[in-house]
Design a protein around this motif. Structure first.
Motif, PDB file in Angstrom:
ATOM      1  N   THR A 301      48.659  24.306  36.848  1.00 38.14           N
ATOM      2  CA  THR A 301      47.290  24.679  36.476  1.00 38.14           C
ATOM      3  C   THR A 301      46.629  25.502  37.575  1.00 38.14           C
ATOM      4  O   THR A 301      45.984  26.525  37.311  1.00 38.14           O
ATOM      5  N   VAL A 302      46.780  25.063  38.815  1.00 35.27           N
ATOM      6  CA  VAL A 302      46.206  25.785  39.956  1.00 35.27           C
ATOM      7  C   VAL A 302      46.794  27.193  40.042  1.00 35.27           C
ATOM      8  O   VAL A 302      46.074  28.178  40.248  1.00 35.27           O
ATOM      9  N   TRP A 303      48.096  27.309  39.863  1.00 34.68           N
ATOM     10  CA  TRP A 303      48.734  28.624  39.962  1.00 34.68           C
ATOM     11  C   TRP A 303      48.366  29.533  38.791  1.00 34.68           C
ATOM     12  O   TRP A 303      48.281  30.758  38.954  1.00 34.68           O
ATOM     13  N   ALA A 304      48.142  28.953  37.617  1.00 30.74           N
ATOM     14  CA  ALA A 304      47.709  29.766  36.483  1.00 30.74           C
ATOM     15  C   ALA A 304      46.328  30.355  36.733  1.00 30.74           C
ATOM     16  O   ALA A 304      46.087  31.553  36.508  1.00 30.74           O
ATOM     17  N   VAL A 305      45.405  29.515  37.219  1.00 38.59           N
ATOM     18  CA  VAL A 305      44.055  30.001  37.548  1.00 38.59           C
ATOM     19  C   VAL A 305      44.134  31.053  38.654  1.00 38.59           C
ATOM     20  O   VAL A 305      43.409  32.060  38.631  1.00 38.59           O
ATOM     21  N   THR A 306      45.019  30.838  39.617  1.00 39.10           N
ATOM     22  CA  THR A 306      45.198  31.796  40.717  1.00 39.10           C
ATOM     23  C   THR A 306      45.692  33.141  40.200  1.00 39.10           C
ATOM     24  O   THR A 306      45.197  34.201  40.613  1.00 39.10           O
ATOM     25  N   LEU A 307      46.655  33.112  39.290  1.00 41.87           N
ATOM     26  CA  LEU A 307      47.195  34.357  38.753  1.00 41.87           C
ATOM     27  C   LEU A 307      46.152  35.114  37.934  1.00 41.87           C
ATOM     28  O   LEU A 307      46.048  36.340  38.023  1.00 41.87           O
ATOM     29  N   ILE A 308      45.358  34.389  37.152  1.00 40.76           N
ATOM     30  CA  ILE A 308      44.276  35.031  36.398  1.00 40.76           C
ATOM     31  C   ILE A 308      43.275  35.668  37.349  1.00 40.76           C
ATOM     32  O   ILE A 308      42.765  36.772  37.102  1.00 40.76           O
ATOM     33  N   SER A 309      43.003  34.990  38.456  1.00 41.37           N
ATOM     34  CA  SER A 309      42.086  35.545  39.456  1.00 41.37           C
ATOM     35  C   SER A 309      42.604  36.874  39.992  1.00 41.37           C
ATOM     36  O   SER A 309      41.837  37.829  40.163  1.00 41.37           O
ATOM     37  N   LEU A 314      42.254  42.845  40.375  1.00 34.97           N
ATOM     38  CA  LEU A 314      42.864  44.131  40.733  1.00 34.97           C
ATOM     39  C   LEU A 314      42.131  45.309  40.082  1.00 34.97           C
ATOM     40  O   LEU A 314      41.756  46.264  40.789  1.00 34.97           O
ATOM     41  N   PRO A 315      41.889  45.310  38.775  1.00 36.95           N
ATOM     42  CA  PRO A 315      41.107  46.414  38.203  1.00 36.95           C
ATOM     43  C   PRO A 315      39.682  46.462  38.747  1.00 36.95           C
ATOM     44  O   PRO A 315      39.116  47.534  38.945  1.00 36.95           O
ATOM     45  N   THR A 316      39.105  45.270  39.008  1.00 35.64           N
ATOM     46  CA  THR A 316      37.739  45.201  39.523  1.00 35.64           C
ATOM     47  C   THR A 316      37.603  45.922  40.855  1.00 35.64           C
ATOM     48  O   THR A 316      36.643  46.667  41.087  1.00 35.64           O
ATOM     49  N   GLY A 317      38.570  45.692  41.749  1.00 34.67           N
ATOM     50  CA  GLY A 317      38.503  46.299  43.076  1.00 34.67           C
ATOM     51  C   GLY A 317      38.491  47.810  43.022  1.00 34.67           C
ATOM     52  O   GLY A 317      37.734  48.466  43.742  1.00 34.67           O
ATOM     53  N   GLY A 318      39.327  48.373  42.152  1.00 31.07           N
ATOM     54  CA  GLY A 318      39.367  49.826  42.049  1.00 31.07           C
ATOM     55  C   GLY A 318      38.137  50.396  41.377  1.00 31.07           C
ATOM     56  O   GLY A 318      37.532  51.359  41.856  1.00 31.07           O
ATOM     57  N   ALA A 369      37.771  33.697  27.414  1.00 34.35           N
ATOM     58  CA  ALA A 369      38.375  34.509  28.477  1.00 34.35           C
ATOM     59  C   ALA A 369      39.380  35.491  27.884  1.00 34.35           C
ATOM     60  O   ALA A 369      39.460  36.655  28.310  1.00 34.35           O
ATOM     61  N   PHE A 370      40.137  35.049  26.893  1.00 30.62           N
ATOM     62  CA  PHE A 370      41.079  35.927  26.186  1.00 30.62           C
ATOM     63  C   PHE A 370      40.326  37.051  25.477  1.00 30.62           C
ATOM     64  O   PHE A 370      40.661  38.240  25.610  1.00 30.62           O
ATOM     65  N   LEU A 371      39.290  36.685  24.727  1.00 34.59           N
ATOM     66  CA  LEU A 371      38.548  37.681  23.949  1.00 34.59           C
ATOM     67  C   LEU A 371      37.839  38.701  24.834  1.00 34.59           C
ATOM     68  O   LEU A 371      37.783  39.892  24.501  1.00 34.59           O
ATOM     69  N   TYR A 372      37.309  38.245  25.981  1.00 35.43           N
ATOM     70  CA  TYR A 372      36.571  39.166  26.844  1.00 35.43           C
ATOM     71  C   TYR A 372      37.492  40.051  27.681  1.00 35.43           C
ATOM     72  O   TYR A 372      37.019  40.957  28.370  1.00 35.43           O
ATOM     73  N   THR A 373      38.800  39.806  27.625  1.00 29.94           N
ATOM     74  CA  THR A 373      39.751  40.718  28.262  1.00 29.94           C
ATOM     75  C   THR A 373      40.001  41.940  27.385  1.00 29.94           C
ATOM     76  O   THR A 373      40.317  43.031  27.887  1.00 29.94           O
ATOM     77  N   LEU A 374      39.833  41.794  26.086  1.00 27.21           N
ATOM     78  CA  LEU A 374      40.167  42.864  25.139  1.00 27.21           C
ATOM     79  C   LEU A 374      39.323  44.132  25.321  1.00 27.21           C
ATOM     80  O   LEU A 374      39.863  45.241  25.238  1.00 27.21           O
ATOM     81  N   PRO A 375      37.993  44.046  25.568  1.00 29.32           N
ATOM     82  CA  PRO A 375      37.238  45.286  25.813  1.00 29.32           C
ATOM     83  C   PRO A 375      37.746  46.066  27.028  1.00 29.32           C
ATOM     84  O   PRO A 375      37.720  47.307  27.025  1.00 29.32           O
ATOM     85  N   GLY A 469      47.804  42.663  30.375  1.00 33.99           N
ATOM     86  CA  GLY A 469      48.782  42.006  29.522  1.00 33.99           C
ATOM     87  C   GLY A 469      49.258  40.687  30.124  1.00 33.99           C
ATOM     88  O   GLY A 469      49.383  39.676  29.416  1.00 33.99           O
ATOM     89  N   ILE A 470      49.502  40.686  31.427  1.00 31.20           N
ATOM     90  CA  ILE A 470      49.891  39.444  32.114  1.00 31.20           C
ATOM     91  C   ILE A 470      48.777  38.413  32.008  1.00 31.20           C
ATOM     92  O   ILE A 470      49.008  37.222  31.759  1.00 31.20           O
ATOM     93  N   GLN A 471      47.557  38.865  32.173  1.00 30.18           N
ATOM     94  CA  GLN A 471      46.406  37.958  32.123  1.00 30.18           C
ATOM     95  C   GLN A 471      46.298  37.264  30.771  1.00 30.18           C
ATOM     96  O   GLN A 471      46.086  36.038  30.703  1.00 30.18           O
ATOM     97  N   LEU A 472      46.456  38.004  29.691  1.00 29.06           N
ATOM     98  CA  LEU A 472      46.371  37.409  28.355  1.00 29.06           C
ATOM     99  C   LEU A 472      47.444  36.340  28.158  1.00 29.06           C
ATOM    100  O   LEU A 472      47.176  35.270  27.602  1.00 29.06           O
ATOM    101  N   ALA A 473      48.656  36.625  28.621  1.00 28.05           N
ATOM    102  CA  ALA A 473      49.752  35.670  28.464  1.00 28.05           C
ATOM    103  C   ALA A 473      49.480  34.383  29.240  1.00 28.05           C
ATOM    104  O   ALA A 473      49.703  33.268  28.732  1.00 28.05           O
TER     105      ALA A 473
END
Length: 530
Positions: A301-309, A314-318, A369-375, A469-473
Motif C-alpha cells: 500500500t505504501v509503495w502504491a501511494v509512493t508510485l502514484i506520487s 513528473l508532469p507537474t514539475g515540467g 483519482a482515476f477519473l481526474y487523471t483522464l483530463p 498510464g502507469i498511474q491509472l493501473a
C-alpha cells in the motif's frame, strides 16, 4: 462516540512508556492487563490520566464547534503557509519572463536546473525532516522553517549568476520540504478521516490561488519602470520579507498538539482528542520503532501511494516550470500570459475542491483519482496532435487547462495515505517515501522538457502519457488491494465480509487501541478507506 476516561499516576521522566500494564490505558479508557500496548507516548498517556473520570459524548453541535476551533488555529496556518510556499516557488516561473534568465546569464538547461535543484534538496532532506517532525514540537519546527525560507527567498534578489541561484534554490528546497509532510501529520492529529480530504484539498488548492494572486502581483510589478531594482528582484524581495513575518506569527499562533493547546480549556482539548479516536492512527509518538519502519518499507500500500506520487509529480514539475513559456509559445503576449495564469489558478482550485467534495460525498477517493487523471491525458494528446496557429491557440489553451487535474489526484492520494497508514514511525516512513517520490518526479519533470525540443516539446508530452498510464493501473490495483484487506480484517473478527471502505454501521467497533501507536496491520479495529 463515547469513551470513559480514568485516572492513574503516570511517570513524567521517560519519553516513552514501554510497559503500560500498570498505567492508565489510553486504549480502552480503563486498565488493560491481558493485552496492554507498549510504547505509548508519555505525554498522551499523562494527558488522559489526568482527565477527570467521566463519560465523554460528542454530539453534532459540539463536534461542529470543535471543528471550527481547530480550523481557526490549524487550518488557517496550513492554508496561508502553503499559499506562501507555492507563491514563493512560483516566483521563478514569473521571473522567467521578467528577465532573470538574461540578467543571470543562464544558458541551455540551466533554467530547468533551478527547479530541479530544489527537488534534489527535498529528496536528500525529506526523511531527516520527517524524523524531526516526529521528534520535535511540530508547530515550532514548522515556524522556524517558514522564517528561514522567507529569508532565503529575499536573498535571491542579490544573485547575479547561475551558481548563486543554485545555492539559494537548494536552501529553499531544504527549508520548504517540511511543509507538506507536516500538514499531513497535522491533518491526522486534528481531523477525522472523513474530513482529511477536504482539509488537504483546502491547503493544496493554494497551488491554484497562487496562480491567481501571483499573476496579479507579477502583472503589477511588471508595470514598474526605471526602479533601482529589476522587476524580478522586487518580486523576490517583497515575497521573502512577507514570508518571514508570517513565520514569526506561526510561532505564536499554532499549537504543537491538542495536549499542548493551552489556548483552549482542558475539557475542550480532551474532546478534540476524542474526536479523532476513530481514525485509529493516534496523535503523536516520538519513539522511532524499527519494526514499524520495516513494515512501512515492505507494505505494498505504501509503495502504491509512493508510485502514484511520482507519476503525478513528473508532469507537474515540467508544466509548473514551463507553463508561462508554453503559453507564450501559443502566441500570447507577456502581459496576457500573466492574466491567463489567473484563469489557470481558478481551474486548479475547481479541480481540487470538486475532487475533495465528491470523494467525501460518495466515500470514494481512488475512483475519483482515476477519473481526474483522464483530463490530463486528453489535454496532453491535444498538445501532441494540434499544430500551434492563431486559430488553434484557444483550443490549445483549453487543453493546457485540462492538464491541471494533477492537483486533484495529489490531494486524493495524500488522503488515501493519511487514512490508511497507522503507527507513527510507519507514517514517517510512508510520508518520507511519498514526498521523496514527489520530489524525484518534480526534479525529473523539467529535464523532460529539452531545449532542443522547444517550443512544442513533443517528447516531453509522450513521457507524460506513459506515466499517466502507469498511474491509472496503480490506482486500480491499490483499490482492489484495500478492498481485500478490509475483507480479511472483518473475517479475522468474525464479522460479515463486506468490502465497504471504512467502518460499517453494524460493526460497532470500540476503537480501544486508537492511541496505542499500533500499525494498521496490528490493529484489528482498523478499517482501510479508498
Amino acid at each position: 462516540m463515547s469513551t470513559s476516561l480514568g485516572k492513574r499516576d503516570v511517570p513524567e521522566s521517560p519519553v516513552m512508556i514501554e510497559n503500560a500494564k500498570e498505567l492508565y490505558s489510553v486504549s480502552s479508557g480503563q486498565e488493560t492487563v491481558d493485552a496492554a500496548p507498549f510504547g505509548i507516548d508519555a505525554e498522551v498517556a499523562k494527558f488522559f490520566a489526568e482527565a477527570s473520570e467521566q463519560r465523554v459524548e460528542i454530539d453534532e453541535a459540539t463536534n461542529k464547534r470543535l471543528r471550527w476551533m481547530v480550523h481557526k488555529r490549524v487550518l488557517v496556518v496550513m492554508v496561508v503557509t502553503y499559499f506562501a510556499q507555492t507563491l514563493d516557488k512560483g516566483t521563478l516561473n514569473f521571473a522567467s519572463i521578467m528577465g532573470i534568465v538574461q540578467d543571470n546569464h543562464l544558458v541551455g538547461q540551466q533554467y530547468a536546473w533551478l527547479t530541479t535543484c530544489v527537488y534534489i534538496a527535498i529528496l536528500i532532506w525529506e526523511f531527516p525532516s520527517n524524523r524531526l517532525i516526529q521528534r520535535l514540537p511540530v508547530a515550532k519546527y514548522l515556524a522556524f522553517n517558514i522564517t528561514a525560507w522567507g529569508a532565503v527567498l529575499a536573498c535571491t534578489a542579490a544573485c547575479t549568476n547561475f551558481t548563486g541561484l543554485v545555492i539559494v534554490r537548494t536552501l529553499l528546497g531544504i527549508f520548504e520540504c517540511v511543509c507538506q509532510p507536516a500538514f499531513v501529520f497535522l491533518s491526522t492529529m486534528w481531523y477525522t478521516r472523513e474530513e482529511q480530504a477536504l482539509v488537504i484539498g483546502a491547503f493544496y488548492s493554494m497551488n491554484g490561488f497562487q496562480q491567481c494572486v501571483g499573476g496579479l502581483i507579477a502583472y503589477g510589478i511588471a508595470q514598474i519602470e526605471h526602479a533601482a531594482l529589476k522587476n524580478w528582484q522586487i518580486l523576490f524581495t517583497i515575497l521573502g520579507c512577507v514570508t518571514v513575518v508570517w513565520g514569526l506569527f506561526v510561532f505564536y499562533w499554532l499549537p504543537d498538539s491538542p495536549m499542548r493547546a493551552h489556548c483552549w480549556s482542558k475539557e475542550d482539548r480532551i474532546l478534540i482528542l476524542e474526536r479523532v479516536r476513530k481514525n485509529e492512527t493516534g496523535v503523536q509518538n516520538r519513539e522511532f520503532k524499527w519494526y514499524q519502519a520495516v513494515e512501512g518499507l515492505t507494505d505494498p500500500t505504501v509503495w502504491a501511494v509512493t508510485l502514484i506520487s511520482f507519476t503525478n509529480a513528473l508532469p507537474t514539475g515540467g508544466l509548473g516550470a514551463f507553463s508561462n513559456i508554453i503559453l507564450t509559445s501559443f502566441g500570447f503576449t507577456q502581459l496576457q500570459t500573466y492574466l491567463l495564469a489567473i484563469a489557470q489558478g481558478a481551474i486548479i482550485m475547481g479541480f481540487l475542491f470538486s475532487a475533495a467534495y465528491l470523494s467525501g460525498r460518495y466515500n470514494n477517493k481512488l475512483l475519483f483519482a482515476f477519473l481526474y487523471t483522464l483530463p490530463n491525458i486528453a489535454g496532453t494528446i491535444v498538445f501532441m496532435t494540434v499544430v500551434t496557429t492563431p486559430h488553434t491557440r484557444v483550443g490549445l489553451l483549453i487543453a493546457f487547462y485540462c492538464t491541471q487535474g494533477f492537483g486533484a489526484v495529489a490531494v486524493l492520494n495524500l488522503a488515501v495515505m493519511s487514512g490508511n497508514v497507522a503507527g507513527r514511525t510507519k507514517q514517517v516512513v510512508a510520508t518520507s517515501l511519498t514526498f521523496i517520490a514527489w520530489a524525484v518526479g518534480n526534479a525529473v519533470g523539467p529535464q523532460v522538457f529539452q531545449a532542443n525540443d522547444s517550443p512544442r516539446y513533443i517528447k516531453a508530452f509522450i513521457a507524460h502519457l506513459v506515466v499517466y498510464g502507469i498511474q491509472l493501473a496503480v490506482i486500480v490495483l491499490l483499490r482492489l488491494r484495500l478492498m481485500r484487506l478490509n475483507v480479511l480484517k472483518r473475517r479475522a473478527q468474525g464479522l460479515a465480509e463486506s468490502k465497504a471502505g471504512g467502518q460499517t454501521e453494524d460493526e460497532r467497533l470500540g476503537h480501544k487501541h486508537a492511541f496505542d501507536d499500533l500499525t494498521d496491520k496490528e490493529n484489528l479495529d482498523f478499517r482501510y478507506v479508498y
